[in-house]
Write a protein that holds these residues in place. Structure first.
Motif, short mmCIF file in Angstrom:
data_model
loop_
_atom_site.label_atom_id
_atom_site.label_comp_id
_atom_site.label_asym_id
_atom_site.label_seq_id
_atom_site.Cartn_x
_atom_site.Cartn_y
_atom_site.Cartn_z
N TYR A 163 68.02 29.43 50.12
CA TYR A 163 66.57 29.41 49.88
C TYR A 163 65.68 29.77 51.06
N LEU A 164 66.22 29.87 52.29
CA LEU A 164 65.33 30.10 53.43
C LEU A 164 64.57 31.42 53.33
N ASP A 165 65.17 32.41 52.68
CA ASP A 165 64.48 33.70 52.58
C ASP A 165 63.34 33.67 51.57
N ASP A 169 57.95 31.94 57.23
CA ASP A 169 58.64 31.85 58.52
C ASP A 169 58.38 30.52 59.21
N GLY A 170 57.18 29.98 59.03
CA GLY A 170 56.84 28.71 59.67
C GLY A 170 57.69 27.57 59.14
N ILE A 171 57.98 27.58 57.85
CA ILE A 171 58.84 26.56 57.26
C ILE A 171 60.27 26.74 57.76
N ALA A 172 60.73 27.98 57.80
CA ALA A 172 62.08 28.27 58.30
C ALA A 172 62.22 27.78 59.74
N LYS A 299 52.61 18.96 46.26
CA LYS A 299 51.16 19.00 46.50
C LYS A 299 50.87 18.79 47.99
N GLY A 300 50.34 19.82 48.63
CA GLY A 300 50.01 19.76 50.04
C GLY A 300 51.22 19.72 50.96
N ARG A 301 52.43 19.91 50.41
CA ARG A 301 53.66 19.75 51.21
C ARG A 301 53.81 20.84 52.26
N LYS A 302 53.49 22.07 51.88
CA LYS A 302 53.64 23.17 52.83
C LYS A 302 52.80 22.92 54.07
#
Length: 316
Positions: A163-165, A169-172, A299-302
């Motif tokens: 799932y990383l792709d 990029d910030g989450i990765a 919700k708001g997680r990112k």
């Protein structure tokens, strides 16, 4: 990390599994990474789990059942495995799309905890249970060393590969930072071993105040503190402000119970935020990858992940 299934998908138990366990009537309960059924037996209701080979190999399931049997034989109230009619703990399925394994368990006595149950005495009881599980596990030796559960990094790496792709990029970047931090933690017999890795109110029943834990499918070799971190994580799940405010009360009671049954250095408690972050990232990746961005957890997680905000505000 849960069991759910589209309402329109209700797969039937393969005939060979019905014959193996003597199943005549059954009810489909749901599925996520495995299919779960309830079936009638003269000795009491039982649970059947069908697991595809893509999720777990037979040796991993044998290792799970061996550990669960050990815990049950040493006084922990768990949903114990039961063999096929001819004595096999793991039954191989080879019917085309149903290829995989089957395993059966006694249904846990009691019922899921209610909102009235969800209070300080239960939190303390949960801590005692997990503490006893860890204390027993320190003395556990697998029946067959070649049949082992995965290590913590295997689930993480598998999720990353899938799932990383699909995330920013910030989450990765947060994902790899967390993995690298955990990878350098020391391991020792008093801090590292088999953990359940999914202790929450959906995975145990209460019977007159007694907990019976089930669903060891996520069990893995990791640090014992991860079970504490995940119990806290799911106590505040899906992360509403109201749930987060109640976190200190849950944590204090849980830890009080845990300390009665197992000794864990207070230094490990400082690592709880990193294990909570690990589960937060895993859930975000899975729900994003499966296009479940409408889930309340998202919700708001990112934004919370990018800002590296803690799951809970507790001075560990």
């Amino acid at each position: 990390m849960g069991h759910e299934s589209p309402e329109e998908t209700k797969p039937q138990i393969p005939e060979q599994a019905k014959h193996a366990y003597g199943i005549k009537t059954n009810r489909f309960l749901g599925g996520f990474e495995s299919w779960i059924y309830e079936y009638d037996h003269p000795a009491g209701t039982r649970i059947l789990r069908i697991t595809p080979l893509s999720h777990r190999c037979p040796d991993q399931i044998r290792a799970e059942l061996d550990w669960v049997r050990y815990l049950g034989e040493n006084g922990l109230s768990v949903s114990k495995p039961v063999p096929t009619l001819d004595g096999r703990w793991v039954f191989h399925l080879d019917e085309g799309d149903s290829a995989g394994t089957a395993a059966a368990f006694l249904k846990a006595p009691g019922k899921p905890p209610t909102n009235e149950d969800w209070d300080t005495p239960l939190f303390r009881n949960m801590g005692e249970f997990v503490g006893k599980m860890h204390a027993l596990t320190k003395a556990y030796t697998p029946l067959n060393p070649q049949c082992r559960r995965p290590e913590w990094r295997e689930e993480l790496d598998d999720c990353g590969d899938r799932y990383l792709d699909r995330v920013d990029d910030g989450i990765a970047k947060r994902f790899w930072e967390n993995r690298e931090y955990l990878d350098q933690l020391p391991k020792g017999p008093d801090s590292f071993g088999l953990v359940h890795s999914d202790v929450h109110r959906g995975n145990f029943f209460l019977d007159r105040g007694k907990i019976t834990l089930f669903d060891f499918d996520d069990s893995t070799y990791s640090w014992f503190v991860e079970d504490i971190a995940l119990a806290l994580f799911y106590a505040v799940f899906p992360g509403t402000e109201e749930r987060r405010k109640d976190a200190p009360r849950f944590y204090e009671a849980f830890l009080e119970g845990y300390a009665r049954m197992n000794a864990l250095s207070s230094q490990w408690l400082k690592e709880i935020p990193f294990f909570m972050k690990k589960r937060e990232l895993l859930l975000y990746l899975v729900l994003t990858g499966r296009k479940r961005t409408d889930h309340p957890f998202m919700k708001g997680r990112k934004e919370r992940l990018l800002e590296d905000l803690p799951v809970v505000e507790i001075p560990f």
